[in-house]
Design an enzyme around this catalytic site. Structure first.
Site, mmCIF file in Angstrom:
data_model
loop_
_atom_site.group_PDB
_atom_site.id
_atom_site.type_symbol
_atom_site.label_atom_id
_atom_site.label_comp_id
_atom_site.label_asym_id
_atom_site.label_seq_id
_atom_site.Cartn_x
_atom_site.Cartn_y
_atom_site.Cartn_z
ATOM 1 N N CYS A 28 -0.821 -0.115 9.297
ATOM 2 C CA CYS A 28 -0.231 -1.384 8.959
ATOM 3 C C CYS A 28 -1.285 -2.463 9.056
ATOM 4 O O CYS A 28 -2.427 -2.169 9.381
ATOM 5 C CB CYS A 28 0.861 -1.699 9.978
ATOM 6 S SG CYS A 28 1.992 -0.328 10.248
ATOM 7 N N ARG A 55 -2.459 -2.875 3.210
ATOM 8 C CA ARG A 55 -2.374 -1.871 4.272
ATOM 9 C C ARG A 55 -0.959 -1.315 4.419
ATOM 10 O O ARG A 55 -0.688 -0.518 5.319
ATOM 11 C CB ARG A 55 -2.814 -2.485 5.596
ATOM 12 C CG ARG A 55 -4.220 -3.033 5.561
ATOM 13 C CD ARG A 55 -4.556 -3.766 6.819
ATOM 14 N NE ARG A 55 -4.834 -2.874 7.922
ATOM 15 C CZ ARG A 55 -6.034 -2.430 8.245
ATOM 16 N NH1 ARG A 55 -7.082 -2.806 7.558
ATOM 17 N NH2 ARG A 55 -6.208 -1.615 9.260
ATOM 18 N N TRP A 69 3.366 0.093 6.906
ATOM 19 C CA TRP A 69 3.469 1.331 6.128
ATOM 20 C C TRP A 69 4.117 2.328 7.082
ATOM 21 O O TRP A 69 3.549 2.677 8.116
ATOM 22 C CB TRP A 69 2.097 1.812 5.685
ATOM 23 C CG TRP A 69 2.156 3.032 4.808
ATOM 24 C CD1 TRP A 69 2.452 3.062 3.479
ATOM 25 C CD2 TRP A 69 1.911 4.388 5.189
ATOM 26 N NE1 TRP A 69 2.414 4.359 3.010
ATOM 27 C CE2 TRP A 69 2.085 5.194 4.039
ATOM 28 C CE3 TRP A 69 1.577 5.013 6.383
ATOM 29 C CZ2 TRP A 69 1.928 6.578 4.054
ATOM 30 C CZ3 TRP A 69 1.412 6.397 6.398
ATOM 31 C CH2 TRP A 69 1.589 7.158 5.240
ATOM 32 N N ASN A 71 -0.541 -1.311 14.889
ATOM 33 C CA ASN A 71 -1.082 -0.504 13.792
ATOM 34 C C ASN A 71 -1.567 0.796 14.407
ATOM 35 O O ASN A 71 -2.275 0.767 15.413
ATOM 36 C CB ASN A 71 -2.253 -1.271 13.148
ATOM 37 C CG ASN A 71 -3.074 -0.409 12.218
ATOM 38 O OD1 ASN A 71 -2.544 0.469 11.550
ATOM 39 N ND2 ASN A 71 -4.368 -0.647 12.168
ATOM 40 N N GLY A 72 -1.170 1.936 13.840
ATOM 41 C CA GLY A 72 -1.643 3.207 14.393
ATOM 42 C C GLY A 72 -0.478 4.093 14.796
ATOM 43 O O GLY A 72 0.665 3.853 14.393
ATOM 44 N N GLU A 81 -8.421 14.026 -10.430
ATOM 45 C CA GLU A 81 -8.285 12.567 -10.399
ATOM 46 C C GLU A 81 -7.207 12.099 -11.387
ATOM 47 O O GLU A 81 -6.372 11.250 -11.050
ATOM 48 C CB GLU A 81 -9.652 11.929 -10.708
ATOM 49 C CG GLU A 81 -9.689 10.422 -10.773
ATOM 50 C CD GLU A 81 -9.228 9.709 -9.500
ATOM 51 O OE1 GLU A 81 -9.006 10.356 -8.470
ATOM 52 O OE2 GLU A 81 -9.045 8.483 -9.572
ATOM 53 N N LYS A 139 -3.684 10.123 -10.435
ATOM 54 C CA LYS A 139 -3.261 8.836 -11.028
ATOM 55 C C LYS A 139 -1.821 8.939 -11.520
ATOM 56 O O LYS A 139 -1.005 8.068 -11.266
ATOM 57 C CB LYS A 139 -4.139 8.424 -12.211
ATOM 58 C CG LYS A 139 -5.604 8.194 -12.009
ATOM 59 C CD LYS A 139 -5.998 7.123 -11.071
ATOM 60 C CE LYS A 139 -6.049 7.588 -9.637
ATOM 61 N NZ LYS A 139 -6.937 6.912 -8.748
ATOM 62 N N GLU A 150 0.780 9.241 -8.602
ATOM 63 C CA GLU A 150 1.047 8.113 -7.713
ATOM 64 C C GLU A 150 1.731 6.943 -8.397
ATOM 65 O O GLU A 150 2.517 6.249 -7.766
ATOM 66 C CB GLU A 150 -0.196 7.680 -6.940
ATOM 67 C CG GLU A 150 -1.309 7.117 -7.757
ATOM 68 C CD GLU A 150 -2.561 6.824 -6.916
ATOM 69 O OE1 GLU A 150 -2.435 6.206 -5.867
ATOM 70 O OE2 GLU A 150 -3.655 7.201 -7.358
ATOM 71 N N HIS A 207 -4.262 32.620 -13.085
ATOM 72 C CA HIS A 207 -4.102 33.305 -11.803
ATOM 73 C C HIS A 207 -2.839 32.850 -11.075
ATOM 74 O O HIS A 207 -2.716 33.059 -9.865
ATOM 75 C CB HIS A 207 -5.346 33.081 -10.927
ATOM 76 C CG HIS A 207 -6.588 33.674 -11.535
ATOM 77 N ND1 HIS A 207 -6.809 35.034 -11.598
ATOM 78 C CD2 HIS A 207 -7.641 33.101 -12.162
ATOM 79 C CE1 HIS A 207 -7.967 35.267 -12.208
ATOM 80 N NE2 HIS A 207 -8.484 34.102 -12.579
ATOM 81 N N LYS A 246 -2.663 0.629 0.055
ATOM 82 C CA LYS A 246 -4.026 0.617 -0.487
ATOM 83 C C LYS A 246 -5.001 1.212 0.512
ATOM 84 O O LYS A 246 -5.956 1.876 0.143
ATOM 85 C CB LYS A 246 -4.407 -0.827 -0.833
ATOM 86 C CG LYS A 246 -5.782 -0.981 -1.476
ATOM 87 C CD LYS A 246 -5.783 -0.443 -2.881
ATOM 88 C CE LYS A 246 -7.142 -0.420 -3.521
ATOM 89 N NZ LYS A 246 -7.234 0.624 -4.560
HETATM 90 C C1 F6R Z 1 -5.721 6.936 -5.275
HETATM 91 C C2 F6R Z 1 -6.137 6.218 -4.092
HETATM 92 C C3 F6R Z 1 -6.273 6.959 -2.815
HETATM 93 C C4 F6R Z 1 -7.556 6.514 -2.097
HETATM 94 C C5 F6R Z 1 -7.628 7.149 -0.697
HETATM 95 C C6 F6R Z 1 -8.924 6.808 0.001
HETATM 96 O O1 F6R Z 1 -5.629 6.108 -6.393
HETATM 97 O O2 F6R Z 1 -6.364 5.043 -4.136
HETATM 98 O O3 F6R Z 1 -6.248 8.330 -2.997
HETATM 99 O O4 F6R Z 1 -8.650 6.901 -2.866
HETATM 100 O O5 F6R Z 1 -6.558 6.700 0.078
HETATM 101 O O6 F6R Z 1 -9.078 5.443 0.139
HETATM 102 P P1 F6R Z 1 -10.492 4.817 0.415
HETATM 103 O O7 F6R Z 1 -11.347 5.074 -0.760
HETATM 104 O O8 F6R Z 1 -10.236 3.371 0.652
HETATM 105 O O9 F6R Z 1 -11.028 5.511 1.643
#
Ligand code: F6R
Length: 600
Positions: free
Chosen positions: A2, A27, A73, A99-100, A473, A477, A480, A496, A595
């Site tokens: 958070c 966060r 979060w 937070n934690g 990747e 995308k 999510e 497989h 994020k």
């Molecule tokens: C996907 C995404 C997450 C981050 C991951 C690591 O779009 O944003 O998978 O890549 O949480 O975050 P960072 O790069 O900030 O360590």
């Protein structure tokens, strides 16, 4: 995990806390809340499930001189107003934001319940505030300190007490917490991220694990866990960057996708011939016998591609690992191992704990990071910044292509240091910004195709060699932001097992750009087609054989295999964006995500 914020000073603490929460919403945005001490010496509290805008609708608090605030979060307990922070003790004298994770909260809660202390929420956090109340005998600092000795886990907290209207007690264990005192010593801010300190010029100190702070208006004292005073140096921080804007785009994600020709250029600029790695010398790098890339999610995918590039061009044994797995393996780390930690935010708890593990094994660590002043960049031996500017959309786009730029430059640099110059790779890299701009021109076509594919609930992405991490990747995308079940596979792996899932309702997106494996991917396309799956191909302009097999083809600029991930990734980002748009999803802030993921 958070965001925590606190303010003491002559301005309205409530207004400052709301501004701070806006900056910390990356966060987590499951709920928000604020608590302060009123002029009558009582705790005032307002919290609400949902984003900050929901809290603002409900807020009726008056001006406050001291307040703490939180954006959540959810880890322990559902997304409800009751589980939102701040949490109060039973007598409503103490408010806490956290937070934690408190790993031993169940036995602690059981002990408190046996003493007759009731719990309102499902959170681990409420245990902390009740423990503080339980040991409080007039000295808040002492009560917090005693409580810290009982807690297991990693956390940062901020606490206020109605009997102490002029102080916030803050503490940290392996979670970032920064405290800023403004010039003139009239204001103090506490924040999970110093980049949330707005406007004024701040003298900032970073709380280390096991430290407790007593913050007052314009001053701060630091103590260890025996309450012995500590002297800590402050760092100067001037934060005058305006809040990011969408600049006319409907979403930050689309804006950030379209920024990529420029952000790749920024990551490249001035680094073509040498990388400045501060604490890491050329001698250090030359003598490494292996490289481990670590990261999570998108950053891990950049690490996978980095390991392939280092192997091919610098001829160094290289490996990529998901950061949350590193400390539970028995990694063969030594002082000859270079660990490259990749993180957009520099605050990802899994990545930070893997870095600490690597350092404990004597490894040197290079950080690749976007956010300056982040925890990662303070802990590593050397850092390369992405210079991509703030990435606001939860779904990472421009940070990924900047990470790719930097890992490619690292491969080129290490190749040179080891006597294998990779000049053709550098020449090709310099053309990437222009070629990405070409892909962006395909947005209207990709939008039309996205409309055709937006009704499917499942998706596979398949590709070979450099296209495999690219598929991971692209699948991430899509998952999510559009909540479509998507998987990324090396194309040879489908037969497989996963191919069993395919039918007319399960499309496959084929990333065909890896020239070295052209014939093989054609065979894999045929196998998929034979099962009746709709096929969407992303192919370089000269791969004409694809057209006869695929139902739809998006033709992309042709580039050399090691750099093809840039091109295919941007096309994949646009596909995910337009599918999510078609489905009406919350693109910039998808459900259940944050994020920056600051818990393990
Ligand atoms: C996907 C995404 C997450 C981050 C991951 C690591 O779009 O944003 O998978 O890549 O949480 O975050 P960072 O790069 O900030 O360590």
């Amino acid at each position: 995990m958070c965001g925590i914020f606190g303010y003491l000073g002559q301005q309205d603490a409530l207004t400052l806390c709301l501004q701070g929460l806006e900056r910390l919403e990356y966060r987590g945005y499951d709920s928000t809340g604020v608590a302060g001490i009123t002029s009558k010496g009582k705790i005032a509290l307002c919290k609400e499930a949902g984003k900050l805008s929901e809290l603002k609708k409900k807020l009726k608090l008056k001006k406050l001189e001291i307040a703490i605030a939180h954006t959540r979060w959810a880890t322990h307990g559902k997304v409800t107003t009751v589980n939102a922070h701040p949490h109060l003790d039973t007598a409503k004298n103490i408010a806490l934001v956290h937070n934690g994770i408190i790993e031993n909260y169940i036995p602690l809660r059981d002990q408190l319940k046996k003493k007759g202390i009731p719990f309102l929420s499902e959170t681990d956090s409420e245990v902390i505030v009740q423990l503080i109340a339980d040991s409080y005998e007039g000295d808040l600092l002492k009560a917090v300190c005693q409580t810290l000795h009982l807690l297991k886990g990693a956390f940062a907290i901020a606490v206020i007490h109605s009997d102490h209207p002029d102080e916030i007690i803050a503490a940290s264990r392996e979670c970032p917490l920064s405290i800023g005192v403004a010039d003139g010593a009239t204001e103090t801010i506490i924040s999970s991220d110093p980049n949330a300190f707005l406007g004024a010029n701040w003298n900032v100190l970073f709380l280390r694990s096991g430290e407790i702070a007593r913050a007052k208006k314009g001053s701060v004292e630091i103590f260890d866990l025996d309450l012995k005073p500590l002297q800590k140096k402050t760092e100067r921080m001037i934060n005058d960057t305006p809040p990011p804007s969408k600049e006319g785009f409907p979403h930050f994600m689309l804006k950030e996708i379209f920024e990529q020709p420029s952000t790749i250029q920024k990551a490249l600029f001035g680094r073509e011939h040498a990388l400045e790695l501060k604490g890491l010398s050329d001698e250090d790098l030359k003598n490494k016998s292996q490289v481990w890339f670590i990261g999570c999610g998108t950053s891990y995918h950049a690490g996978l591609l980095g390991s392939m590039l280092l192997e091919e061009f610098a001829h160094i044994p290289s490996h990529a690992e998901i950061a949350s797995e590193v400390r539970y393996r028995v990694p063969i780390f030594s002082k000859d191992t270079l660990v490259v930690a990749i993180s957009q935010s520099g605050e990802t708890a899994d990545t930070l704990s893997a870095v600490r593990e690597a350092k404990a094994h004597g490894c040197q660590v290079l950080g690749i990071c976007n956010v300056t002043n982040s925890t990662l960049t303070r802990e590593v031996d050397g850092a390369i910044f992405l210079k991509a500017g703030p990435e606001v959309s939860v779904c990472s786009t421009k940070a990924f292509t900047s990470q790719l730029t930097v890992v490619t430059l690292l491969a080129i640099y290490l190749a040179r240091l080891r006597g294998n110059p990779a000049e053709p790779l550098l020449a090709a890299l310099k053309k990437i910004p222009e070629q990405v701009a070409e892909v962006l021109k395909l947005a209207p076509q990709i939008e039309q195709i996205a409309k055709k594919y937006s009704s499917y609930n499942n998706f596979f992405f398949m590709g070979r060699r450099y296209m495999w991490p690219t598929c991971l990747e692209a699948a991430l995308k899509l998952k999510e932001i559009s909540y479509v079940n998507a998987g990324g596979y090396p194309a040879g792996e489908l037969k497989h097992g996963p191919i069993a899932l395919l039918d007319a309702h399960f499309p496959v997106a084929a990333f065909c750009a890896n020239g070295q494996t052209r014939d093989k991917i054609l065979s894999n396309l045929m196998e998929v087609k034979a099962r009746g799956a709709p096929v969407l191909a992303f192919a370089p302009a000269d791969f004409y054989e694809v057209e006869a097999i695929a139902d739809h083809t998006i033709w992309l600029p042709a580039v050399i295999d090691p750099l093809a991930p840039f091109i295919s990734t941007v096309a994949g980002q646009l596909l995910a964006y337009f599918i999510a748009k078609q489905k009406g999803c919350n693109i910039d802030q998808p459900r259940n995500l944050a994020k920056s993921v600051t818990v393990e």
